[in-house]
Scaffold this motif. Structure first.
Motif, PDB file in Angstrom:
ATOM      1  N   GLY A   1     -51.787   9.155  -0.020  1.00 33.54           N
ATOM      2  CA  GLY A   1     -51.766   8.649   1.341  1.00 33.54           C
ATOM      3  C   GLY A   1     -50.793   7.518   1.600  1.00 33.54           C
ATOM      4  N   VAL A   2     -50.001   7.152   0.608  1.00 40.63           N
ATOM      5  CA  VAL A   2     -49.073   6.025   0.744  1.00 40.63           C
ATOM      6  C   VAL A   2     -47.636   6.540   0.662  1.00 40.63           C
ATOM      7  CG1 VAL A   2     -48.295   3.845  -0.265  1.00 40.63           C
ATOM      8  CG2 VAL A   2     -50.736   4.420  -0.259  1.00 40.63           C
ATOM      9  N   TRP A   3     -46.795   6.076   1.586  1.00 42.53           N
ATOM     10  CA  TRP A   3     -45.381   6.433   1.595  1.00 42.53           C
ATOM     11  C   TRP A   3     -44.577   5.340   0.916  1.00 42.53           C
ATOM     12  CZ3 TRP A   3     -43.341  11.020   3.062  1.00 42.53           C
ATOM     13  CH2 TRP A   3     -44.157  11.864   3.837  1.00 42.53           C
ATOM     14  N   GLN A   4     -43.550   5.749   0.164  1.00 41.41           N
ATOM     15  CA  GLN A   4     -42.583   4.824  -0.410  1.00 41.41           C
ATOM     16  C   GLN A   4     -41.182   5.300  -0.049  1.00 41.41           C
ATOM     17  OE1 GLN A   4     -44.335   5.023  -4.534  1.00 41.41           O
ATOM     18  NE2 GLN A   4     -43.629   2.904  -4.559  1.00 41.41           N
ATOM     19  N   HIS A   5     -40.263   4.360   0.020  1.00 39.70           N
ATOM     20  CA  HIS A   5     -38.891   4.658   0.406  1.00 39.70           C
ATOM     21  C   HIS A   5     -37.933   4.108  -0.643  1.00 39.70           C
ATOM     22  CE1 HIS A   5     -35.218   3.465   2.958  1.00 39.70           C
ATOM     23  NE2 HIS A   5     -35.101   4.748   2.645  1.00 39.70           N
ATOM     24  N   PHE A   6     -36.959   4.930  -1.057  1.00 39.92           N
ATOM     25  CA  PHE A   6     -35.931   4.525  -2.008  1.00 39.92           C
ATOM     26  C   PHE A   6     -34.570   4.764  -1.370  1.00 39.92           C
ATOM     27  CE2 PHE A   6     -39.644   6.063  -4.231  1.00 39.92           C
ATOM     28  CZ  PHE A   6     -39.920   5.052  -5.125  1.00 39.92           C
ATOM     29  N   SER A   7     -33.721   3.749  -1.380  1.00 42.33           N
ATOM     30  CA  SER A   7     -32.444   3.833  -0.695  1.00 42.33           C
ATOM     31  C   SER A   7     -31.334   3.288  -1.592  1.00 42.33           C
ATOM     32  CB  SER A   7     -32.498   3.045   0.607  1.00 42.33           C
ATOM     33  OG  SER A   7     -32.641   1.657   0.336  1.00 42.33           O
ATOM     34  N   GLU A   8     -30.165   3.107  -1.003  1.00 45.92           N
ATOM     35  CA  GLU A   8     -29.048   2.565  -1.756  1.00 45.92           C
ATOM     36  C   GLU A   8     -29.350   1.167  -2.271  1.00 45.92           C
ATOM     37  OE1 GLU A   8     -25.090   3.174  -0.097  1.00 45.92           O
ATOM     38  OE2 GLU A   8     -25.992   4.559   1.347  1.00 45.92           O
TER      39      GLU A   8
ATOM     40  N   GLY B   1     -39.124   1.205   8.646  1.00 44.54           N
ATOM     41  CA  GLY B   1     -38.410   1.412   9.893  1.00 44.54           C
ATOM     42  C   GLY B   1     -37.905   2.825  10.110  1.00 44.54           C
ATOM     43  N   ILE B   2     -38.157   3.711   9.176  1.00 43.09           N
ATOM     44  CA  ILE B   2     -37.745   5.111   9.298  1.00 43.09           C
ATOM     45  C   ILE B   2     -38.870   5.883   9.978  1.00 43.09           C
ATOM     46  CG2 ILE B   2     -37.061   7.185   8.036  1.00 43.09           C
ATOM     47  CD1 ILE B   2     -36.251   5.257   5.738  1.00 43.09           C
ATOM     48  N   VAL B   3     -38.587   6.453  11.121  1.00 45.95           N
ATOM     49  CA  VAL B   3     -39.572   7.253  11.846  1.00 45.95           C
ATOM     50  C   VAL B   3     -39.493   8.683  11.309  1.00 45.95           C
ATOM     51  CG1 VAL B   3     -40.350   8.051  14.092  1.00 45.95           C
ATOM     52  CG2 VAL B   3     -39.299   5.782  13.864  1.00 45.95           C
ATOM     53  N   LEU B   4     -40.527   9.116  10.605  1.00 45.48           N
ATOM     54  CA  LEU B   4     -40.457  10.377   9.870  1.00 45.48           C
ATOM     55  C   LEU B   4     -40.220  11.579  10.772  1.00 45.48           C
ATOM     56  CD1 LEU B   4     -43.182  10.058   7.094  1.00 45.48           C
ATOM     57  CD2 LEU B   4     -40.764   9.481   7.023  1.00 45.48           C
ATOM     58  N   ASP B   5     -40.863  11.601  11.935  1.00 46.11           N
ATOM     59  CA  ASP B   5     -40.721  12.792  12.773  1.00 46.11           C
ATOM     60  C   ASP B   5     -39.399  12.815  13.533  1.00 46.11           C
ATOM     61  OD1 ASP B   5     -41.738  10.622  14.258  1.00 46.11           O
ATOM     62  OD2 ASP B   5     -42.443  11.964  15.823  1.00 46.11           O
ATOM     63  N   GLU B   6     -38.517  11.839  13.288  1.00 42.26           N
ATOM     64  CA  GLU B   6     -37.180  11.858  13.854  1.00 42.26           C
ATOM     65  C   GLU B   6     -36.104  11.943  12.773  1.00 42.26           C
ATOM     66  OE1 GLU B   6     -36.791   8.431  16.307  1.00 42.26           O
ATOM     67  OE2 GLU B   6     -38.338   9.074  17.744  1.00 42.26           O
ATOM     68  N   THR B   7     -36.518  12.172  11.533  1.00 41.52           N
ATOM     69  CA  THR B   7     -35.607  12.149  10.392  1.00 41.52           C
ATOM     70  C   THR B   7     -35.342  13.562   9.897  1.00 41.52           C
ATOM     71  OG1 THR B   7     -36.396   9.964   9.708  1.00 41.52           O
ATOM     72  CG2 THR B   7     -35.341  11.327   8.019  1.00 41.52           C
ATOM     73  N   GLU B   8     -34.064  13.865   9.621  1.00 41.87           N
ATOM     74  CA  GLU B   8     -33.742  15.167   9.031  1.00 41.87           C
ATOM     75  C   GLU B   8     -34.041  15.118   7.538  1.00 41.87           C
ATOM     76  OE1 GLU B   8     -30.237  18.544   8.725  1.00 41.87           O
ATOM     77  OE2 GLU B   8     -29.770  16.576   9.586  1.00 41.87           O
ATOM     78  N   VAL B   9     -34.892  16.028   7.103  1.00 41.37           N
ATOM     79  CA  VAL B   9     -35.337  16.075   5.712  1.00 41.37           C
ATOM     80  C   VAL B   9     -34.784  17.358   5.086  1.00 41.37           C
ATOM     81  CG1 VAL B   9     -37.331  16.022   4.174  1.00 41.37           C
ATOM     82  CG2 VAL B   9     -37.402  14.798   6.358  1.00 41.37           C
ATOM     83  N   LEU B  10     -34.138  17.216   3.941  1.00 42.64           N
ATOM     84  CA  LEU B  10     -33.393  18.322   3.350  1.00 42.64           C
ATOM     85  C   LEU B  10     -34.040  18.918   2.107  1.00 42.64           C
ATOM     86  CD1 LEU B  10     -29.827  16.735   3.570  1.00 42.64           C
ATOM     87  CD2 LEU B  10     -30.872  18.349   5.166  1.00 42.64           C
ATOM     88  N   ALA B  11     -34.941  18.176   1.477  1.00 38.05           N
ATOM     89  CA  ALA B  11     -35.486  18.635   0.198  1.00 38.05           C
ATOM     90  C   ALA B  11     -36.942  18.242   0.070  1.00 38.05           C
ATOM     91  CB  ALA B  11     -34.688  18.034  -0.960  1.00 38.05           C
ATOM     92  N   VAL B  12     -37.692  19.044  -0.675  1.00 40.07           N
ATOM     93  CA  VAL B  12     -39.091  18.730  -0.948  1.00 40.07           C
ATOM     94  C   VAL B  12     -39.462  19.264  -2.318  1.00 40.07           C
ATOM     95  CG1 VAL B  12     -39.868  20.811   0.272  1.00 40.07           C
ATOM     96  CG2 VAL B  12     -41.485  18.962  -0.159  1.00 40.07           C
ATOM     97  N   ASP B  13     -40.263  18.488  -3.044  1.00 39.22           N
ATOM     98  CA  ASP B  13     -40.810  18.959  -4.311  1.00 39.22           C
ATOM     99  C   ASP B  13     -42.120  18.265  -4.595  1.00 39.22           C
ATOM    100  OD1 ASP B  13     -40.359  18.673  -7.777  1.00 39.22           O
ATOM    101  OD2 ASP B  13     -40.633  20.554  -6.719  1.00 39.22           O
ATOM    102  N   ALA B  14     -43.095  19.021  -5.036  1.00 43.78           N
ATOM    103  CA  ALA B  14     -44.389  18.464  -5.415  1.00 43.78           C
ATOM    104  C   ALA B  14     -44.405  18.256  -6.918  1.00 43.78           C
ATOM    105  CB  ALA B  14     -45.513  19.404  -4.987  1.00 43.78           C
ATOM    106  N   ALA B  15     -44.659  17.023  -7.345  1.00 44.55           N
ATOM    107  CA  ALA B  15     -44.665  16.690  -8.762  1.00 44.55           C
ATOM    108  C   ALA B  15     -46.019  16.998  -9.383  1.00 44.55           C
ATOM    109  CB  ALA B  15     -44.319  15.212  -8.943  1.00 44.55           C
ATOM    110  N   ALA B  16     -46.038  17.028 -10.715  1.00 43.25           N
ATOM    111  CA  ALA B  16     -47.267  17.352 -11.428  1.00 43.25           C
ATOM    112  C   ALA B  16     -48.347  16.304 -11.225  1.00 43.25           C
ATOM    113  CB  ALA B  16     -46.966  17.518 -12.921  1.00 43.25           C
ATOM    114  N   ASP B  17     -47.957  15.066 -10.924  1.00 40.47           N
ATOM    115  CA  ASP B  17     -48.953  14.016 -10.736  1.00 40.47           C
ATOM    116  C   ASP B  17     -49.546  14.003  -9.330  1.00 40.47           C
ATOM    117  OD1 ASP B  17     -46.843  13.066  -9.274  1.00 40.47           O
ATOM    118  OD2 ASP B  17     -46.729  11.105 -10.255  1.00 40.47           O
TER     119      ASP B  17
END
Length: 357
Positions: free
Chosen positions: A340-347, A306-322
């Motif tokens: 190609g798959v998105w996952q979401h982690f929340s409270e 339910g999170i619309v990515l292009d309307e969300t304020e994103v503060l951090a980014v990091d590319a992992a070794a995998d």
């Protein structure tokens, strides 16, 4: 209210792998995002250190760190099966100089450096050391960024830049050529130059063996007083990227400046930049932007839980070794993009707050 600021995860074999950090969201006009991917082999000693939390036998699998408000033990769901991730929480009570963690850097020896509102800390996997303006030698206790090389550690503060070399401190301010004492971003490029981004003063560079900073002439009629630099990142191919508040991202390639900005004005506030040479990711006030090697630009328009990515304020980014890319958001926790798959982690997955930066 107590806001724990630093946390360590362990893998299924009990070896430490990654960290999460964040400053407190209140009282900060600009946030400095520090993201660090940690390799388990360098912290084998750290598995012996429990910090009295008795979490020694928890087994995580995440390969990332992000700055986040508060840290905790949480379970999360992978695509294949449920996996429990263990966190060690660090606060000013067990090693940090302050609970508002604004910077993080891993030195070549595998030691982890933290910058806070109350000085800097170094963690070697077993022991902590703390550094402050008095009596140690930092030019100011409010540390926004940390960078370094094999010989020295550099600290960006609200009152200038400090360097720690062979246990001796050297500090730089506007008297030494900095265009502004409020330095928010630092990076050491492959040629040994130190780059500094300021809050309303532009960009400066200290060449190897130089004692005075030079102010960089900005392109595209950008005025230094209008430029707020939130992060500096050098890509694997040597490009140097600057994320800015209001004018998008700037790239310096072989001495030539290029600008990446957007018709959607809010996207021109870029909080962070990272990735690889082939895929550059911008974390913006309004969504996630991908810049490919051919400079084509894509705005991520997916919807995740339910999170619309292009309307969300994103503060951090990091590319992992995998190959996974991790994003911290202002109000929706953590996002992961892999194959190609998105996952979401929340409270609900265990994050103590959904404000992650």
């Amino acid at each position: 209210e107590n806001f724990p600021m630093a946390c360590r995860t362990h893998n299924a074999q009990g070896k430490p792998q990654s960290w999460f950090f964040s400053p407190h969201p209140l009282g900060m006009r600009q946030t400095k995002i520090a993201i660090w991917l940690y390799r388990a082999v360098r912290l084998r000693r750290a598995a012996r250190y429990s910090l009295n939390l008795e979490l020694r036998f928890l087994k995580p699998v995440l390969y990332f760190i992000l700055m986040l408000q508060g840290l905790c033990l949480f379970p999360t769901m992978s695509r294949a099966a449920e996996t429990h991730v263990g966190w060690y929480t660090f606060t000013s009570e067990n090693g940090l100089t302050g609970n508002i963690v604004q910077a993080l850097w891993e030195d070549p020896q595998g030691h982890i450096w933290f910058g806070s509102e109350n000085g800097a800390s170094r963690y070697d996997g077993l022991h902590w050391e703390q550094y402050r303006a008095t009596p140690d030698g930092l030019i100011d206790n409010n540390v926004w960024a940390i960078a370094g090389d094999v010989s020295s550690v550099w600290f960006a503060t609200s009152n200038g830049v400090s360097r720690l070399l062979n246990a001796r401190w050297t500090s730089y301010s506007m008297r030494d050529g900095l265009p502004n004492n409020d330095v928010r971003a630092l990076a050491i490029s492959n040629d040994g130059s130190v780059w500094a981004g300021t809050f309303g003063g532009g960009i400066a560079r200290l060449l190897p063996a130089a004692s005075r900073w030079e102010t960089i002439r900005l392109p595209f009629n950008i005025r230094s007083n209008d430029l707020i630099v939130s992060a500096i990142w050098e890509a694997p191919n040597g490009d140097i990227w600057f994320s800015t508040n209001g004018i998008g991202a700037l790239r310096l390639r072989a001495g030539r400046w290029e600008s990446f900005n957007f018709r959607q004005a809010n996207r021109n506030t870029v909080w962070a930049v990272g990735g690889s040479t082939e895929h550059i990711w911008l974390a913006t006030f309004r969504g996630i932007v991908e810049i490919k090697a051919d400079d084509s630009i894509s705005v991520m328009r997916a919807s995740v839980d339910g999170i619309v990515l292009d309307e969300t304020e994103v503060l951090a980014v990091d590319a992992a070794a995998d190959g996974a890319v991790w994003f911290g958001t202002r109000s929706h926790g953590v996002l992961r993009f892999f194959n190609g798959v998105w996952q979401h982690f929340s409270e609900s997955d265990g994050l103590s707050r959904s404000y992650v930066q």
